[in-house]
Design an enzyme around this catalytic site. Structure first.
Site, short mmCIF file in Angstrom:
data_model
loop_
_atom_site.label_atom_id
_atom_site.label_comp_id
_atom_site.label_asym_id
_atom_site.label_seq_id
_atom_site.Cartn_x
_atom_site.Cartn_y
_atom_site.Cartn_z
N HIS A 67 0.92 -1.07 -0.23
CA HIS A 67 -0.11 0.23 -0.14
C HIS A 67 0.87 1.24 -0.04
CE1 HIS A 67 -2.77 -2.79 2.33
NE2 HIS A 67 -3.41 -2.39 1.17
N GLN A 118 -18.33 -5.84 -1.35
CA GLN A 118 -17.38 -6.73 -2.05
C GLN A 118 -17.25 -8.07 -1.35
OE1 GLN A 118 -14.23 -3.56 -1.88
NE2 GLN A 118 -12.88 -5.60 -1.87
P1 AMP Z 1 -6.41 -3.85 -0.47
O1 AMP Z 1 -6.24 -2.99 0.89
O2 AMP Z 1 -5.94 -5.22 -0.19
O3 AMP Z 1 -7.74 -3.84 -0.93
O4 AMP Z 1 -5.67 -3.44 -1.69
C1 AMP Z 1 -5.55 -1.96 -1.73
C2 AMP Z 1 -4.67 -1.71 -2.84
O5 AMP Z 1 -3.40 -2.03 -2.68
C3 AMP Z 1 -5.21 -2.47 -4.07
O6 AMP Z 1 -4.79 -1.47 -5.29
C4 AMP Z 1 -4.22 -3.52 -4.24
O7 AMP Z 1 -4.06 -4.23 -5.43
C5 AMP Z 1 -3.07 -2.97 -3.69
N1 AMP Z 1 -1.83 -3.68 -2.97
C6 AMP Z 1 -2.27 -4.85 -2.20
N2 AMP Z 1 -0.99 -5.67 -1.76
C7 AMP Z 1 -0.26 -5.13 -2.60
C8 AMP Z 1 1.23 -5.54 -2.91
N3 AMP Z 1 1.79 -6.50 -2.33
N4 AMP Z 1 1.89 -4.78 -4.04
C9 AMP Z 1 1.30 -3.91 -4.63
N5 AMP Z 1 0.00 -3.41 -4.43
C10 AMP Z 1 -0.60 -4.10 -3.68
#
Ligand code: AMP
Length: 283
Positions: A37, A61
């Protein structure tokens, strides 16, 4: 760094920024932040005047029986990570403020969201698109950064942005990994020590596929057999899907003739982990 919880206040803040001629970059998240993030906030930082990172565990979701209630949360830690990454505003709304009583409008995409995660999580992308559209309308960003870890989500959001004419740029951020290769995820917290040890098989299986492709193997069935065998060497792994699809259309491919997305969703105990890579034909 400011924290805004009210959707209306967020929109007023964004309108004031726009009136002052400032540009806004948005990083939507569900919190329990990690380096993945933070990397997205750092991508936004030099590209806009104001970085807004939203933290919202979006109930629409999640399907019945999924981990909505157990999803990890730690706002104090999230705040520290945001400060470190140069975030200006955290938008941290509540579910009743985002979906007040009587809420009844949802967005659907009917091509890219049908396969992969759309099969095992039927209303997932409907919820994602709805909340992302709301975040776009509340934060009024010039650009929004999404991680390549959620490859299908990135493509579905790009499609929505194009089809509904949202006036902003979607910027992809590369997958950030732990030292052993496991893609960072808030859900890695669910892994037991044994599952955590075996979860590295995901990245290893993608490496294997990349090696096969570099060695001239083009047949999807052959590549996917190696990937599956490698993952299933762990007694803790249960594959939801392991597929090779066209990188843009997300339709299954039989052979590697154009860039193809190799995408994995694998259950390890309570965690459902995603990973992917784009395979390119040898030449
Ligand atoms: P989430 O909090 O899991 O819904 O993710 C929020 C954003 O962070 C989304 O755009 C995800 O694709 C991105 N994200 C989550 N994990 C990673 C990672 N390991 N590397 C890059 N982006 C990530």
């Amino acid at each position: 760094m400011r924290v805004i919880t009210s959707p209306l206040e967020m929109q007023h803040h964004a309108l004031a920024l726009l009136a002052a001629g400032r540009t806004i970059g948005l990083v939507p998240t569900m919190g329990y932040l990690h380096e993945g993030h933070a990397s997205l906030a750092r991508i936004a930082r030099p590209r806009c005047d104001e970085v807004v990172l939203s933290i919202f565990v979006n109930p629409t979701q999640f399907g019945p029986g999924e981990d909505l209630d157990k999803y990890p949360r730690d706002f104090a830690r999230d705040e520290a990570i945001c400060r470190e990454a140069g975030v200006d505003t955290i938008f941290f709304p509540s579910a009743p403020d985002m979906y007040p009583a009587g809420y009844s409008v949802f967005l659907e995409e009917h091509a890219l969201s049908a396969g992969l995660c759309g099969v095992s999580r039927p209303n997932h992308f409907r919820g994602v698109l709805t909340v992302v559209a709301k975040l776009f309308n509340l934060c009024l960003p010039h650009l929004a950064v999404f991680g390549e870890k959620d490859a299908q989500q990135l493509r579905v959001i790009r499609q929505m942005t194009r089809d509904l004419n949202f006036p902003l740029e979607i910027v992809p951020g590369p997958i950030v990994r732990e030292a052993d290769g496991l893609a960072m995820s808030s859900r890695n917290k669910y892994l037991t020590p044994d599952e955590r040890r075996d979860a590295v098989l995901l990245r290893q299986s993608l490496d294997l596929a990349e090696m096969l492709a570099a060695g001239g193997v083009t047949e999807a069935a052959e590549i996917l057999r190696s990937v599956r065998d490698h993952i299933e060497s762990s007694p803790h792994a249960r594959i939801d899907y392991a597929v090779m699809v066209d990188d843009e259309m997300l339709t299954p491919v039989e052979a590697l003739r154009a860039p193809a997305l190799l995408a994995l969703a694998v259950h390890f105990g309570k965690a459902r982990l995603l990973d992917n890579t784009v395979l390119r034909p040898e030449s």
